[in-house]
Design an enzyme around this catalytic site. Structure first.
Site, PDB file in Angstrom:
ATOM      1  N   ASP A   1       0.798  -1.223   0.000  1.00  0.00           N
ATOM      2  CA  ASP A   1       0.000   0.000   0.000  1.00  0.00           C
ATOM      3  C   ASP A   1       0.833   1.278   0.000  1.00  0.00           C
ATOM      4  OD1 ASP A   1      -2.554  -1.016  -0.326  1.00  0.00           O
ATOM      5  OD2 ASP A   1      -2.812  -1.421   1.810  1.00  0.00           O
TER       6      ASP A   1
ATOM      7  N   ASP B   1      -6.885  -5.108  -3.533  1.00  0.00           N
ATOM      8  CA  ASP B   1      -6.580  -3.708  -3.236  1.00  0.00           C
ATOM      9  C   ASP B   1      -5.361  -3.200  -4.017  1.00  0.00           C
ATOM     10  OD1 ASP B   1      -7.671  -5.410  -1.255  1.00  0.00           O
ATOM     11  OD2 ASP B   1      -7.531  -3.884   0.270  1.00  0.00           O
TER      12      ASP B   1
END
Ligand code: GLY
Length: 375
Positions: free
Chosen positions: A97, A154
């Protein structure tokens, strides 16, 4: 706020934007010194800087600065990429991320101000992300600890920092990796009906598919709504960077599924496949992410084909604006109520989530004409 229908949303944008500015300026005072993630009783917590959500608050500030030119936003946002860079120096739990974290701080700062140090920090994050690629299985490793073989949907959003790094440096290695992972999204994550898996585990040595996991969703075969939203937005971005039709088609398939599964009120429950959705908490973050992703998708289609996606985005944003945005309570620190972070673990249920707030602001900014396309 009371927006009569999605058609009125566009007309009332100046008023919504004005209210958002008041809200964000109040948040600047309230969030001083915090790295916000989720609210408790209306007050944002203060999470570690290496946590995946640390870029959303500064990202929101940069958007406000980009649109308004008001120094108050820039001054509050300017140090964040420097702060987050420290996570590369000391011990940290950074993972895939870094895309979210550094696109919204270093890369956005560089795009807006031309700051070369910010560019360097963005490229450092891209290098870190590229280093998580596993050539056996063609996936970017998502999580840390013993979760060596896990890829998650994601990551579709994090690929943008790799594509950006290739554009910025002229070195195609970053985009080779992004494309390899993107192919894995098509083959391993998207189901025939357009629903999407959250986690896929590979054997990290052979690259063989091992299993699908439910992750933050109801189960391995379910349809975690935030994951569907990451897929819509991520695939639209991959299409923008690659120009490959297969990603546009996949994006439409996931978007069509999403719009069909959406309940009458246009606000997503946390998983489309829970047994009794009407009894379950909503996840407004899935709605705001999907709305912004659908606006991106609509941009890549002829007006007549894109209309259905834009209209769904407007419906969702209208419902969020009317029923979930907190305009009048000066003590409440979040923008959108009704976010769900991790329902299976009962963590952060029915709260404000900084990423839900960010994508709501981003989607409204897009409707106002903001077109940085940071993801
Ligand atoms: N990226 C983790 C989440 O969406 O909750």
């Amino acid at each position: 706020m009371n927006i009569q229908s999605e058609h009125n949303l566009t007309e009332q944008l100046p008023q919504i934007w004005e209210s958002l500015q008041t809200k964000v300026q109040r948040m600047i005072v309230q969030l001083k010194g915090k790295t916000p993630h989720a609210t408790k009783n209306g007050v944002y917590d203060n999470i570690r800087n290496d946590w995946w959500t640390s870029g959303f608050w500064p990202g929101m500030l940069w958007i406000c600065y980009d649109i308004s030119g008001k120094p108050v936003y820039r001054d509050e946002a300017a140090e964040w990429d420097i702060r987050l860079e420290q996570c590369f120096i000391g011990e940290s739990r950074l993972h895939h991320d870094v895309g979210f974290q550094f696109l919204l701080t270093a890369v956005l700062k560089y795009k807006i101000t031309g700051d070369e140090d910010a560019r360097r920090r963005g490229l450092q994050a891209a290098n870190f992300l590229a280093g998580r690629f596993n050539i056996a299985g063609n996936f970017i490793r998502a999580q840390n600890d013993d979760k060596i073989g896990r890829a998650i949907i994601d990551s579709a959003m994090n690929l943008s920092i790799l594509f950006w790094a290739s554009q910025e440096t002229g070195d195609p290695r970053f985009s080779h990796i992004a494309r390899a992972h993107a192919e894995t999204i098509l083959t391993r994550f998207i189901r025939e009906d357009g629903s999407v898996r959250h986690i896929v585990r590979f054997d990290p040595f052979t690259g063989e598919f091992a299993e699908a996991l439910g992750g933050q969703g109801y189960g391995p075969d379910s349809s975690w709504t935030r994951g569907q939203a990451w897929a819509i937005y991520g695939l639209a971005n991959i299409y923008r960077f690659t120009g490959e039709r297969i990603y546009l088609d996949a994006c439409r398939k996931v978007a069509d599924y999403f719009i069909t599964a959406l309940s009458e009120d246009s606000v997503t429950v946390w998983d489309f496949r829970v047994p009794e959705p009407e009894m379950e908490p909503k996840d407004t973050s899935a709605s705001s992410i999907a709305a912004s992703g659908l606006l991106e998708l609509a941009m890549h289609l002829p007006e007549a084909e894109g209309r259905v996606y834009k209209s769904a985005a407007l419906k969702m944003l209208t419902a969020l604006t009317n029923d979930y945005a907190v305009w009048d309570d000066p003590e409440y620190e979040g923008i959108l109520r009704g976010g769900t972070g991790h329902k299976p673990e009962m963590k952060d249920v029915d709260v404000s989530l900084i990423y839900g707030d960010y994508f709501y602001v981003e989607a409204i900014a897009k409707l106002k004409g903001w077109n940085r396309q940071i993801f």
